[in-house]
Design an enzyme around this catalytic site. Structure first.
Site, PDB file in Angstrom:
ATOM      1  N   ALA A   1       0.798  -1.231   0.000  1.00  0.00           N
ATOM      2  CA  ALA A   1       0.000   0.000   0.000  1.00  0.00           C
ATOM      3  C   ALA A   1       0.836   1.288   0.000  1.00  0.00           C
ATOM      4  CB  ALA A   1      -0.967  -0.033   1.183  1.00  0.00           C
TER       5      ALA A   1
ATOM      6  N   ARG B   1      -5.203   0.227  -8.902  1.00  0.00           N
ATOM      7  CA  ARG B   1      -5.609  -0.781  -7.903  1.00  0.00           C
ATOM      8  C   ARG B   1      -6.632  -0.139  -6.963  1.00  0.00           C
ATOM      9  NH1 ARG B   1      -1.162  -4.516  -5.227  1.00  0.00           N
ATOM     10  NH2 ARG B   1      -2.964  -5.918  -5.145  1.00  0.00           N
TER      11      ARG B   1
ATOM     12  N   GLN C   1       3.831 -13.529  -1.929  1.00  0.00           N
ATOM     13  CA  GLN C   1       4.615 -12.393  -1.414  1.00  0.00           C
ATOM     14  C   GLN C   1       5.485 -12.811  -0.225  1.00  0.00           C
ATOM     15  OE1 GLN C   1       1.413 -12.196  -2.320  1.00  0.00           O
ATOM     16  NE2 GLN C   1       0.834 -10.166  -3.016  1.00  0.00           N
TER      17      GLN C   1
ATOM     18  N   ASP D   1      -4.073  -2.360   4.018  1.00  0.00           N
ATOM     19  CA  ASP D   1      -4.304  -1.581   2.799  1.00  0.00           C
ATOM     20  C   ASP D   1      -5.317  -0.473   3.019  1.00  0.00           C
ATOM     21  OD1 ASP D   1      -3.242  -4.327   1.838  1.00  0.00           O
ATOM     22  OD2 ASP D   1      -2.946  -2.910   0.178  1.00  0.00           O
TER      23      ASP D   1
ATOM     24  N   ASN E   1      -6.643  -6.176   4.371  1.00  0.00           N
ATOM     25  CA  ASN E   1      -5.250  -6.554   4.117  1.00  0.00           C
ATOM     26  C   ASN E   1      -5.262  -7.805   3.241  1.00  0.00           C
ATOM     27  OD1 ASN E   1      -2.392  -6.094   4.547  1.00  0.00           O
ATOM     28  ND2 ASN E   1      -2.403  -7.973   5.741  1.00  0.00           N
ATOM     29  N   LYS E   2      -4.088  -8.269   2.898  1.00  0.00           N
ATOM     30  CA  LYS E   2      -3.927  -9.394   1.982  1.00  0.00           C
ATOM     31  C   LYS E   2      -4.824 -10.576   2.350  1.00  0.00           C
ATOM     32  CE  LYS E   2      -2.058  -9.562  -1.012  1.00  0.00           C
ATOM     33  NZ  LYS E   2      -2.756  -9.323  -2.302  1.00  0.00           N
TER      34      LYS E   2
HETATM   35  O1  MRU Z   1      -1.239  -7.242  -3.325  1.00  0.00           O
HETATM   36  P1  MRU Z   1      -0.147  -6.601  -2.524  1.00  0.00           P
HETATM   37  O2  MRU Z   1       1.111  -7.392  -2.500  1.00  0.00           O
HETATM   38  O3  MRU Z   1       0.056  -5.155  -2.896  1.00  0.00           O
HETATM   39  O4  MRU Z   1      -0.733  -6.606  -1.033  1.00  0.00           O
HETATM   40  C1  MRU Z   1       0.053  -6.044  -0.021  1.00  0.00           C
HETATM   41  C2  MRU Z   1      -0.543  -6.180   1.327  1.00  0.00           C
HETATM   42  O5  MRU Z   1      -1.633  -6.660   1.502  1.00  0.00           O
HETATM   43  C3  MRU Z   1       0.233  -5.582   2.459  1.00  0.00           C
HETATM   44  O6  MRU Z   1       0.016  -6.296   3.628  1.00  0.00           O
HETATM   45  C4  MRU Z   1      -0.228  -4.121   2.664  1.00  0.00           C
HETATM   46  O7  MRU Z   1      -0.249  -3.440   1.456  1.00  0.00           O
HETATM   47  C5  MRU Z   1       0.669  -3.413   3.612  1.00  0.00           C
HETATM   48  S1  MRU Z   1       2.283  -3.148   2.947  1.00  0.00           S
HETATM   49  C6  MRU Z   1       3.145  -2.242   4.082  1.00  0.00           C
END
Ligand code: MRU
Length: 352
Positions: A58, A99, A202, A243, A253-254
């Protein structure tokens, strides 16, 4: 207690580089085996890179978008900020659409729009200074959150994290991974586990690689092993990023974060969300109002470009979920720690 300066030795990776005439993005699709920067010279290239997850996380996508606006300014020929704002708006809209879930993207673009109001003939420099300020403030916020988040953790603890929330996802140091860096540096964290974070991996491709770069020992687990890990007593905290954090503390979040929070509560494991104030969205009352990004089902049906699921099978690929605030023990921002978050606790740090 380790000082923020000492944390430098645990923080080597940088995903975003501004060269003065281009934006270089560490290509996170290729890590860990290829370390390669992609060079963007226009804002549409930056929007494409955000959508393709070349840059992700994010705060990092907000920072990249801010530099995207600086690049868009190159092709606008006007003498003052107000007129530039109107001409830049289509480029900003394309960046914003890259996004949907992370509020940092809209937040950074709003800041870039804001400084154009009233800017004179030097409006291009004004934009560049603002993009640099967004970058610098993110790094400073992460270091501050690292200290205050780590202070919540009892010495000798084990932690589990999800996705990548590290230097790769921010201007540097990271959010949840920043707390883990600080906790390791301070001797509070003795065991670090990272979930692989299917389907984009990730955790497996980025987090354990990033920690390895900084000499922090970490153990990868399958996402499906998380509840079993908690039952084994090896982790005392789950620490994740965000996010979007709503006015009542509900947190997007993810995908998989919600399941971790449920499992953590069942096992008496504490659950910490770490995010800068740029991720807090007090205009959204609760998590059911957040747009959840759904990505190409091919991310599930294929592995490294090769189909691994029988032809004709469908897949559903939401890439974020919402953890209700009732499952969160602490939200750590650079403004302070919100314990047992709800709307009134959030308002203390984020007044209307
Ligand atoms: O799809 P991504 O890899 O952008 O998702 C990222 C996440 O969900 C992270 O946990 C979130 O953005 C925080 S990053 C400091």
């Amino acid at each position: 207690m380790t000082t923020p300066l000492d944390y430098d030795r645990f923080d080597h990776v940088r995903p975003i580089r501004w060269t003065g005439d281009a934006l270089e993005l560490l290509d996170q699709r290729k890590l860990p085996f290829t370390v390669e920067y992609v060079r963007c010279t226009g804002s549409d290239e930056v929007a494409d890179a955000i959508h393709a997850l070349t840059v992700r996380g994010a705060p990092a996508i907000g920072i990249a978008a801010a530099w995207g606006v600086v690049l868009a300014a190159r092709s606008v020929e006007v003498g003052e900020g107000g007129a530039a704002a109107a001409q830049l708006e289509p480029a900003l809209q394309r960046l914003n659409a890259a996004r949907p879930t992370a509020v940092n993207l809209a937040w950074a673009l709003a800041r870039m729009r804001g400084v154009l109001v009233g800017a004179g003939p030097d409006w291009r420099q004004v934009l560049e200074r603002e993009a640099q300020a967004i970058t610098d403030e993110d790094l400073a916020a992460n270091r501050r959150m690292g200290q205050s988040g780590a202070a919540l953790i009892a010495p000798g603890s084990g932690v589990l994290t999800h996705c990548n929330t590290g230097s790769l996802a921010t201007a540097g140091f990271g959010t949840a991974l920043g707390v883990i860096r600080a906790g390791v540096a301070d001797g509070r964290i003795s065991r670090v586990f990272a979930g692989e974070t299917r389907p984009w991996n990730q955790g497996a491709r980025l987090t354990v690689w990033e920690l390895q770069q900084d000499g922090i020992d970490a153990t990868l687990i399958a996402d499906a092993a998380a509840a079993h890990l908690m039952a084994s007593g090896q982790v005392q905290w789950v620490i994740v990023g965000a996010d979007r954090i709503c006015a009542n503390g509900d947190t997007a979040n993810k995908i998989g974060t919600y399941a971790l929070a449920i499992a953590a509560r069942h096992h008496g494991v504490k659950f910490m969300v770490v995010a800068p104030s740029s991720t807090v969205d007090m205009a959204t009352a609760s998590g059911d109002l957040i747009a959840i990004e759904e990505r190409d089902p091919a991310e599930l049906l294929q592995f490294r470009g090769e189909r691994v699921v029988a032809e004709g099978v469908r897949a559903w690929n939401p890439v974020f979920d919402v953890t209700p605030h009732t499952l969160i023990d602490a939200i750590v921002t650079e403004r302070g720690v919100v314990e047992r978050p709800d709307t009134s606790a959030m308002r203390v740090h984020f007044p209307a």
